[in-house]
Write a protein that holds these residues in place. Structure first.
Motif, mmCIF file in Angstrom:
data_model
loop_
_atom_site.group_PDB
_atom_site.id
_atom_site.type_symbol
_atom_site.label_atom_id
_atom_site.label_comp_id
_atom_site.label_asym_id
_atom_site.label_seq_id
_atom_site.Cartn_x
_atom_site.Cartn_y
_atom_site.Cartn_z
ATOM 1 N N LEU A 46 0.748 -1.199 -0.236
ATOM 2 C CA LEU A 46 -0.007 0.027 -0.025
ATOM 3 C C LEU A 46 1.067 1.257 -0.158
ATOM 4 O O LEU A 46 0.492 2.286 -0.747
ATOM 5 C CB LEU A 46 -1.008 -0.057 1.190
ATOM 6 N N VAL A 47 1.997 1.188 0.619
ATOM 7 C CA VAL A 47 2.840 2.385 0.797
ATOM 8 C C VAL A 47 3.451 2.801 -0.638
ATOM 9 O O VAL A 47 3.424 3.629 -1.148
ATOM 10 C CB VAL A 47 4.022 2.117 1.876
ATOM 11 N N GLU A 48 3.914 1.651 -1.375
ATOM 12 C CA GLU A 48 4.404 1.826 -2.831
ATOM 13 C C GLU A 48 3.393 2.079 -3.700
ATOM 14 O O GLU A 48 3.386 3.076 -4.506
ATOM 15 C CB GLU A 48 4.963 0.479 -3.108
ATOM 16 N N LEU A 49 2.086 1.631 -3.544
ATOM 17 C CA LEU A 49 0.980 2.083 -4.336
ATOM 18 C C LEU A 49 0.675 3.756 -4.225
ATOM 19 O O LEU A 49 0.395 4.321 -5.172
ATOM 20 C CB LEU A 49 -0.400 1.403 -4.089
ATOM 21 N N ILE A 50 0.783 4.249 -2.893
ATOM 22 C CA ILE A 50 0.808 5.546 -2.562
ATOM 23 C C ILE A 50 1.986 6.437 -3.360
ATOM 24 O O ILE A 50 1.612 7.157 -4.131
ATOM 25 C CB ILE A 50 0.719 5.786 -1.261
ATOM 26 N N ASN A 51 3.164 5.743 -3.091
ATOM 27 C CA ASN A 51 4.248 6.472 -3.677
ATOM 28 C C ASN A 51 4.004 6.579 -5.487
ATOM 29 O O ASN A 51 4.515 7.513 -5.887
ATOM 30 C CB ASN A 51 5.607 5.666 -3.211
ATOM 31 N N LEU A 52 3.664 5.522 -5.996
ATOM 32 C CA LEU A 52 3.383 5.486 -7.570
ATOM 33 C C LEU A 52 2.413 6.234 -7.875
ATOM 34 O O LEU A 52 2.516 7.097 -8.869
ATOM 35 C CB LEU A 52 3.096 3.882 -7.810
ATOM 36 N N ARG A 53 1.186 6.348 -7.200
ATOM 37 C CA ARG A 53 0.065 7.291 -7.459
ATOM 38 C C ARG A 53 0.472 8.506 -7.346
ATOM 39 O O ARG A 53 0.235 9.503 -8.540
ATOM 40 C CB ARG A 53 -1.204 6.839 -6.819
ATOM 41 N N ALA A 99 -9.499 4.484 -0.425
ATOM 42 C CA ALA A 99 -9.266 5.646 0.347
ATOM 43 C C ALA A 99 -8.066 5.876 0.438
ATOM 44 O O ALA A 99 -8.056 7.297 0.768
ATOM 45 C CB ALA A 99 -9.997 5.052 1.752
ATOM 46 N N ALA A 100 -7.150 5.199 0.618
ATOM 47 C CA ALA A 100 -5.637 5.792 0.838
ATOM 48 C C ALA A 100 -5.140 6.343 -0.421
ATOM 49 O O ALA A 100 -4.588 7.664 -0.327
ATOM 50 C CB ALA A 100 -4.970 4.668 1.252
ATOM 51 N N LEU A 101 -5.436 6.001 -1.767
ATOM 52 C CA LEU A 101 -5.228 6.466 -2.950
ATOM 53 C C LEU A 101 -6.073 7.918 -3.234
ATOM 54 O O LEU A 101 -5.187 8.909 -3.644
ATOM 55 C CB LEU A 101 -5.372 5.614 -3.917
ATOM 56 N N ALA A 102 -7.077 8.030 -2.619
ATOM 57 C CA ALA A 102 -7.914 9.240 -2.846
ATOM 58 C C ALA A 102 -7.259 10.253 -1.962
ATOM 59 O O ALA A 102 -7.222 11.502 -2.412
ATOM 60 C CB ALA A 102 -9.380 9.039 -2.655
ATOM 61 N N LEU A 103 -7.006 9.882 -0.777
ATOM 62 C CA LEU A 103 -6.559 10.723 0.260
ATOM 63 C C LEU A 103 -5.007 11.352 -0.140
ATOM 64 O O LEU A 103 -4.558 12.485 -0.223
ATOM 65 C CB LEU A 103 -6.319 10.182 1.671
ATOM 66 N N ALA A 104 -4.098 10.429 -0.800
ATOM 67 C CA ALA A 104 -3.012 10.821 -1.121
ATOM 68 C C ALA A 104 -2.975 11.695 -2.232
ATOM 69 O O ALA A 104 -2.157 12.528 -2.713
ATOM 70 C CB ALA A 104 -2.058 9.556 -1.595
ATOM 71 N N GLU A 105 -3.777 11.494 -3.180
ATOM 72 C CA GLU A 105 -4.150 12.248 -4.524
ATOM 73 C C GLU A 105 -4.632 13.805 -3.854
ATOM 74 O O GLU A 105 -3.899 14.757 -4.450
ATOM 75 C CB GLU A 105 -5.122 11.831 -5.241
ATOM 76 N N ALA A 106 -5.374 13.723 -2.955
ATOM 77 C CA ALA A 106 -5.818 15.108 -2.283
ATOM 78 C C ALA A 106 -4.630 15.943 -1.652
ATOM 79 O O ALA A 106 -4.451 17.057 -1.700
ATOM 80 C CB ALA A 106 -6.917 14.901 -1.296
ATOM 81 N N ALA A 107 -3.690 14.995 -1.037
ATOM 82 C CA ALA A 107 -2.526 15.546 -0.605
ATOM 83 C C ALA A 107 -1.529 16.175 -1.410
ATOM 84 O O ALA A 107 -0.963 17.206 -1.257
ATOM 85 C CB ALA A 107 -1.904 14.574 0.452
ATOM 86 N N VAL A 138 2.936 9.863 4.037
ATOM 87 C CA VAL A 138 3.767 8.882 2.796
ATOM 88 C C VAL A 138 3.677 9.929 1.682
ATOM 89 O O VAL A 138 4.408 9.949 0.833
ATOM 90 C CB VAL A 138 3.191 8.007 2.741
ATOM 91 N N ALA A 139 2.375 10.595 1.514
ATOM 92 C CA ALA A 139 2.243 11.347 0.431
ATOM 93 C C ALA A 139 2.995 12.566 0.221
ATOM 94 O O ALA A 139 3.717 12.975 -0.711
ATOM 95 C CB ALA A 139 0.712 12.027 0.064
ATOM 96 N N ILE A 140 3.044 13.166 1.322
ATOM 97 C CA ILE A 140 3.871 14.256 1.558
ATOM 98 C C ILE A 140 5.346 14.099 1.232
ATOM 99 O O ILE A 140 6.113 14.914 0.421
ATOM 100 C CB ILE A 140 3.683 15.169 2.771
ATOM 101 N N THR A 141 5.892 12.936 1.867
ATOM 102 C CA THR A 141 7.207 12.697 1.590
ATOM 103 C C THR A 141 7.466 12.411 0.133
ATOM 104 O O THR A 141 8.638 12.798 -0.408
ATOM 105 C CB THR A 141 7.650 11.405 2.632
ATOM 106 N N ILE A 142 6.718 11.450 -0.459
ATOM 107 C CA ILE A 142 7.030 11.335 -1.945
ATOM 108 C C ILE A 142 6.872 12.526 -2.972
ATOM 109 O O ILE A 142 7.557 12.588 -3.740
ATOM 110 C CB ILE A 142 6.239 10.174 -2.310
ATOM 111 N N ASN A 143 5.956 13.422 -2.426
ATOM 112 C CA ASN A 143 5.825 14.732 -3.066
ATOM 113 C C ASN A 143 7.205 15.463 -2.965
ATOM 114 O O ASN A 143 7.625 16.036 -4.253
ATOM 115 C CB ASN A 143 4.620 15.379 -2.512
#
Length: 162
Positions: A46-53, A99-107, A138-143
């Motif tokens: 899941l962390v990697e899916l967030i990093n990728l998205r 839910a995690a992917l949507a939140l990562a996109e919003a961030a 995770v989203a903030i960091t990969i950004n």
């Protein structure tokens, strides 16, 4: 940009190399965020899916390369990786992952308040407070890493097939 026998030469400054103290602080942050994610119960896939998205949204080729390989090592499937950009249009992802992917996109694109509220509402239904916090970190960091690689124009090198 000019070409040499080894390939194109970039005029970009590799800011990670130019300012190693700042980059080291970012890598330490990433290590802390990995621990927060693990403590919250987010599995590596899941962390990697967030990093990728997030890297897809930002268009960071270097991070896409790095995190695709990391996702595969963590056990993610090529099918799910192949459709990740269109995750909303498939049933391959769980409610928690969605839910995690949507939140990562919003961030990643926080200026759209309506999208942010919708993503947060969905996250509240599927994720714990610790998981919400971890996903956002995770989203903030990969950004941040995306911006380092995009602005430095880090190259993606071909890896020979084994």
């Amino acid at each position: 940009m000019s070409d040499t026998a080894a390939g194109p030469v970039s005029k970009r400054v590799f800011i990670d190399k130019q300012s190693p103290k700042a980059y080291h602080a970012l890598t330490e942050t990433a290590e802390a965020v990995r621990a927060v994610a693990a403590d919250a119960g987010l599995d590596r896939t899941l962390v990697e899916l967030i990093n990728l998205r997030v890297s897809q949204v930002n268009g960071c080729a270097y991070c896409l390369d790095v995190h695709t390989r990391a996702a595969l090592r963590a056990g993610e499937t090529t099918q799910r990786l192949g459709v990740l950009a269109a995750w909303r249009d498939t049933e391959l992802f769980t409610a928690r992952e969605r839910a995690a992917l949507a939140l990562a996109e919003a961030a990643t694109e926080p200026a759209n308040a309506a999208v942010q509220e919708s993503a947060y509402d969905a996250a509240r239904q599927a994720l714990t407070d610790d998981e919400i916090s971890a996903v956002i970190w995770v989203a903030i960091t990969i950004n941040a890493f995306n911006r380092v690689s995009i602005m430095s124009k880090h190259p993606v090198r071909l890896i020979p097939q084994q």
